[in-house]
Write a protein that holds these residues in place. Structure first.
Motif, mmCIF file in Angstrom:
data_model
loop_
_atom_site.group_PDB
_atom_site.id
_atom_site.type_symbol
_atom_site.label_atom_id
_atom_site.label_comp_id
_atom_site.label_asym_id
_atom_site.label_seq_id
_atom_site.Cartn_x
_atom_site.Cartn_y
_atom_site.Cartn_z
ATOM 1 N N CYS A 12 0.845 -1.195 0.000
ATOM 2 C CA CYS A 12 0.000 0.000 0.000
ATOM 3 C C CYS A 12 0.880 1.245 0.000
ATOM 4 N N CYS A 14 -0.173 4.171 0.695
ATOM 5 C CA CYS A 14 -0.666 5.106 1.711
ATOM 6 C C CYS A 14 -0.065 4.790 3.080
ATOM 7 N N CYS A 15 -0.158 3.528 3.530
ATOM 8 C CA CYS A 15 0.324 3.187 4.874
ATOM 9 C C CYS A 15 1.624 2.385 4.831
ATOM 10 N N CYS A 30 -4.950 -3.800 4.068
ATOM 11 C CA CYS A 30 -3.877 -3.081 4.741
ATOM 12 C C CYS A 30 -4.448 -2.305 5.926
ATOM 13 N N SER A 31 -3.563 -1.734 6.757
ATOM 14 C CA SER A 31 -4.069 -1.136 7.994
ATOM 15 C C SER A 31 -4.838 0.156 7.760
ATOM 16 N N CYS A 32 -4.584 0.876 6.671
ATOM 17 C CA CYS A 32 -5.378 2.079 6.403
ATOM 18 C C CYS A 32 -6.637 1.760 5.596
ATOM 19 N N LYS A 33 -6.780 0.514 5.182
ATOM 20 C CA LYS A 33 -7.977 -0.010 4.508
ATOM 21 C C LYS A 33 -8.217 0.568 3.112
ATOM 22 N N LYS A 34 -7.189 1.157 2.523
ATOM 23 C CA LYS A 34 -7.345 1.667 1.156
ATOM 24 C C LYS A 34 -7.327 0.541 0.128
HETATM 25 ZN ZN LIG Z 1 -2.847 1.092 3.438
#
Ligand SMILES: [Zn+2]
Length: 64
Positions: A12, A14-15, A30-34
């Motif tokens: 990801c 983003c995170c 992923c942990s930011c859920k994107k």
């Molecule tokens: Zn992410």
């Protein structure tokens, strides 16, 4: 003929998480859920908010 998947992974953007789907129906987010992946070694499914996908993740899939 389809290429066989050896590792089904993405990172990801983003995170920074690297997520890996190890078997069919192994849904990972992923942990930011994107972004999320699924399919394990059967198919490389990617879930992301909008095109282009490379805006959201780095493709890390490996084939045999
Ligand atoms: Zn992410």
């Amino acid at each position: 003929m389809n290429k066989r998947i050896k590792r089904n992974r993405i990172r990801c953007k983003c995170c920074g998480d690297i997520i890996e789907s190890r078997q069919i129906y192994d849904f990972q987010q992923c942990s930011c859920k994107k972004v999320a992946i699924d399919g394990g070694l059967e198919y490389a499914k990617r879930i992301f908010p909008s095109n282009p996908p490379e805006k959201f993740y780095d493709e890390l899939v490996e084939y045999e």
